[in-house]
Design an enzyme around this catalytic site. Structure first.
Site, PDB file in Angstrom:
ATOM      1  N   LYS A 114       6.491   2.976   7.019  1.00  9.89           N
ATOM      2  CA  LYS A 114       7.573   2.561   6.128  1.00  9.89           C
ATOM      3  C   LYS A 114       8.951   2.869   6.693  1.00  9.89           C
ATOM      4  O   LYS A 114       9.900   2.133   6.461  1.00  9.89           O
ATOM      5  CB  LYS A 114       7.422   3.212   4.749  1.00  9.89           C
ATOM      6  CG  LYS A 114       6.279   2.607   3.950  1.00  9.89           C
ATOM      7  CD  LYS A 114       6.401   2.911   2.473  1.00  9.89           C
ATOM      8  CE  LYS A 114       5.308   2.184   1.711  1.00  9.89           C
ATOM      9  NZ  LYS A 114       5.193   2.604   0.323  1.00  9.89           N
ATOM     10  N   LYS A 198      -2.457  -5.388   5.922  1.00  6.81           N
ATOM     11  CA  LYS A 198      -2.928  -5.288   4.538  1.00  6.81           C
ATOM     12  C   LYS A 198      -2.057  -6.144   3.617  1.00  6.81           C
ATOM     13  O   LYS A 198      -0.874  -6.379   3.915  1.00  6.81           O
ATOM     14  CB  LYS A 198      -3.026  -3.819   4.134  1.00  6.81           C
ATOM     15  CG  LYS A 198      -1.895  -3.279   3.387  1.00  6.81           C
ATOM     16  CD  LYS A 198      -2.040  -1.836   3.001  1.00  6.81           C
ATOM     17  CE  LYS A 198      -0.628  -1.434   2.635  1.00  6.81           C
ATOM     18  NZ  LYS A 198      -0.347  -0.211   2.083  1.00  6.81           N
ATOM     19  N   LYS A 201       3.176  -5.769  -1.148  1.00  7.82           N
ATOM     20  CA  LYS A 201       4.282  -6.361  -1.897  1.00  7.82           C
ATOM     21  C   LYS A 201       5.524  -6.519  -1.037  1.00  7.82           C
ATOM     22  O   LYS A 201       6.430  -7.254  -1.379  1.00  7.82           O
ATOM     23  CB  LYS A 201       4.581  -5.575  -3.173  1.00  7.82           C
ATOM     24  CG  LYS A 201       4.558  -4.081  -3.065  1.00  7.82           C
ATOM     25  CD  LYS A 201       4.509  -3.457  -4.467  1.00  7.82           C
ATOM     26  CE  LYS A 201       3.862  -2.090  -4.433  1.00  7.82           C
ATOM     27  NZ  LYS A 201       3.473  -1.575  -5.727  1.00  7.82           N
TER      28      LYS A 201
HETATM   29  P1  TYM Z   1       1.009   1.651  -4.496  1.00  3.86           P
HETATM   30  O1  TYM Z   1       1.910   1.438  -5.648  1.00  3.86           O
HETATM   31  O2  TYM Z   1       1.454   1.248  -3.142  1.00  3.86           O
HETATM   32  O3  TYM Z   1      -0.374   0.928  -4.762  1.00  3.86           O
HETATM   33  C1  TYM Z   1      -1.103   1.108  -5.954  1.00  3.86           C
HETATM   34  C2  TYM Z   1      -2.595   1.136  -5.653  1.00  3.86           C
HETATM   35  O4  TYM Z   1      -2.996  -0.105  -5.039  1.00  3.86           O
HETATM   36  C3  TYM Z   1      -3.725   0.175  -3.840  1.00  3.86           C
HETATM   37  N1  TYM Z   1      -3.458  -0.913  -2.871  1.00  3.86           N
HETATM   38  C4  TYM Z   1      -4.416  -1.594  -2.237  1.00  3.86           C
HETATM   39  N2  TYM Z   1      -5.757  -1.532  -2.299  1.00  3.86           N
HETATM   40  C5  TYM Z   1      -6.463  -2.393  -1.522  1.00  3.86           C
HETATM   41  N3  TYM Z   1      -5.880  -3.318  -0.718  1.00  3.86           N
HETATM   42  C6  TYM Z   1      -4.545  -3.427  -0.625  1.00  3.86           C
HETATM   43  N4  TYM Z   1      -3.983  -4.354   0.160  1.00  3.86           N
HETATM   44  C7  TYM Z   1      -3.737  -2.537  -1.408  1.00  3.86           C
HETATM   45  N5  TYM Z   1      -2.395  -2.369  -1.580  1.00  3.86           N
HETATM   46  C8  TYM Z   1      -2.250  -1.367  -2.466  1.00  3.86           C
HETATM   47  C9  TYM Z   1      -3.171   1.506  -3.353  1.00  3.86           C
HETATM   48  O5  TYM Z   1      -4.084   2.153  -2.495  1.00  3.86           O
HETATM   49  C10 TYM Z   1      -2.981   2.250  -4.669  1.00  3.86           C
HETATM   50  O6  TYM Z   1      -4.193   2.845  -5.081  1.00  3.86           O
HETATM   51  N6  TYM Z   1       1.343   6.533  -3.493  1.00  3.86           N
HETATM   52  C11 TYM Z   1       0.751   5.575  -4.370  1.00  3.86           C
HETATM   53  C12 TYM Z   1       1.079   5.787  -5.831  1.00  3.86           C
HETATM   54  C13 TYM Z   1       0.839   7.169  -6.357  1.00  3.86           C
HETATM   55  C14 TYM Z   1      -0.418   7.753  -6.636  1.00  3.86           C
HETATM   56  C15 TYM Z   1      -0.127   9.042  -7.160  1.00  3.86           C
HETATM   57  C16 TYM Z   1      -1.736   7.299  -6.512  1.00  3.86           C
HETATM   58  C17 TYM Z   1       1.791   8.077  -6.673  1.00  3.86           C
HETATM   59  N7  TYM Z   1       1.220   9.201  -7.183  1.00  3.86           N
HETATM   60  C18 TYM Z   1      -1.159   9.912  -7.551  1.00  3.86           C
HETATM   61  C19 TYM Z   1      -2.756   8.191  -6.886  1.00  3.86           C
HETATM   62  C20 TYM Z   1      -2.458   9.462  -7.412  1.00  3.86           C
HETATM   63  C21 TYM Z   1       1.252   4.189  -3.985  1.00  3.86           C
HETATM   64  O7  TYM Z   1       2.292   4.025  -3.418  1.00  3.86           O
HETATM   65  O8  TYM Z   1       0.505   3.175  -4.472  1.00  3.86           O
END
Ligand code: TYM
Length: 333
Positions: A114, A198, A201
């Site tokens: 990132k 992957k 967004k």
């Molecule tokens: P974020 O907002 O990027 O994504 C949310 C969830 O979607 C999953 N994800 C995917 N899974 C499969 N294929 C993809 N292409 C794909 N893109 C996104 C992510 O793995 C995630 O589960 N850091 C985290 C948010 C967070 C969090 C937490 C998660 C903050 N605190 C505590 C678990 C526990 C994030 O940025 O997710």
């Protein structure tokens, strides 16, 4: 075993099929098992690690809750809230940041990706992001954390932080060391344009992903334009290493129809891609279009969405404020 589930999604707009199949669909299944206690968080503090426009952020927070509800999460069964409304998250993150080591954070591949080439210009928040994520999880004594594959390294860090805190403050088992829940299949949904990247967004091309707000025509069009190759659909014996786009579409089809990829391969072996793409579009429209319509409906009533968050935040605060007070006591405050 009763599971305590915690997970979060960033309100950065454009929630997509990867978020749904990798995480949210699983959130709903876990919620619907009565033995589990589930907490799902709109992680708005995480989203400001890159610059956000205040008005758009507010809209995106509501859209994320709307997506949760439209996908099947139920505020009577799960705690649904936004992170910035529960101050314990920021407090615990500071304390856990003092337990974490620079070396641990420097190894995080998501930060490297990132921040890009110019790390000096990345925010400090982006660097310490996994510490806040650890605070999220540890405040609720979560035993299991459903996420996509891309969050695995952050969860390993969370386990290290919990163990170091317990050791440093001589409090065995005080912070519960959580288990990641990463699906064996479909935990990494790839871009429709490049099977090595992957689905994300932040990809500048909207045609690289299916957004959960896309309507029927757009879904059909995106699948029509999705990258494939000139060979026919593969069977069980074919190696897909060099055909990642094909493997991804087969994965999407299998996940949406809740079947093993082998079954999908048998179903479509030798068929041409236009046949498979038509079937995939039909399935996507059947599963995603109702979610998109529901999101639009829910967004018409902003006050109901705000109420869900306010009530969820109160419930979350009950857990989190107690835990952070215990953390503070152990630290000596
Ligand atoms: P974020 O907002 O990027 O994504 C949310 C969830 O979607 C999953 N994800 C995917 N899974 C499969 N294929 C993809 N292409 C794909 N893109 C996104 C992510 O793995 C995630 O589960 N850091 C985290 C948010 C967070 C969090 C937490 C998660 C903050 N605190 C505590 C678990 C526990 C994030 O940025 O997710």
């Amino acid at each position: 075993m009763n599971k305590k589930i915690f997970s979060g999604v960033q309100p950065t707009g454009n929630l997509h099929l990867g978020n749904y199949l990798g995480a949210i669909k699983n959130f709903v299944e876990l919620q619907n098992d009565k033995k589990n206690e589930c907490v799902y968080c709109v992680v708005d503090l995480h989203s400001i690690t890159v610059k956000q426009d205040a008005k758009i952020l507010k809209k995106n927070i509501r859209e994320t809750v709307a997506t949760f509800i439209a996908s099947g999460l139920n505020p009577d069964k799960s705690i649904i809230f936004n992170q910035s409304a529960v101050s314990a998250h920021a407090e615990a993150a500071w304390i856990l940041g003092c337990v974490s080591r620079m070396g641990w954070l420097s190894r995080m591949t998501q930060f490297k990706e990132k921040a890009g080439k110019d790390k000096e210009k990345a925010s400090v928040g982006l660097y310490v992001y996994p510490v806040l994520m650890s605070a999220d999880i540890l405040l609720y004594d979560a035993t299991h954390v459903p996420v996509g594959e891309d969050q695995k390294q952050h969860l390993e860090l969370c386990r290290d932080i919990a163990q170091k805190f317990n050791h440093d403050f001589n409090a065995p088992d005080f912070l519960k060391v959580p288990e990641p829940l990463i699906q064996k299949q479909f935990s990494r949904i790839m871009s429709l344009k490049d099977g090595f990247k992957k689905m994300s967004k932040s990809d500048p091309s909207d045609f690289s992903r299916i957004n959960l707000t896309d309507d029927k025509d757009l879904i059909i069009n995106k699948i029509k334009k999705a990258k494939t190759d000139t060979s026919p659909m593969p069977g069980l014996k074919d190696n897909l290493e060099k055909r990642p786009e094909v493997e991804n579409l087969i994965g999407i089809y299998s996940s949406l129809s809740n079947q093993k990829t082998d079954k999908t391969k048998i179903e479509f072996e030798g068929k041409n891609f236009s046949f498979f793409k038509n079937k995939l579009s039909e399935l996507l429209v059947e599963k995603i279009d109702p979610i998109a319509k529901k999101i639009k409906d829910l967004l018409k009533d902003e006050s109901s969405l705000d109420k869900i968050l306010a009530e969820g935040s109160n419930k979350a605060d009950n857990f989190a404020s107690k835990k952070v007070n215990e953390i503070k006591k152990l630290v000596g405050f």
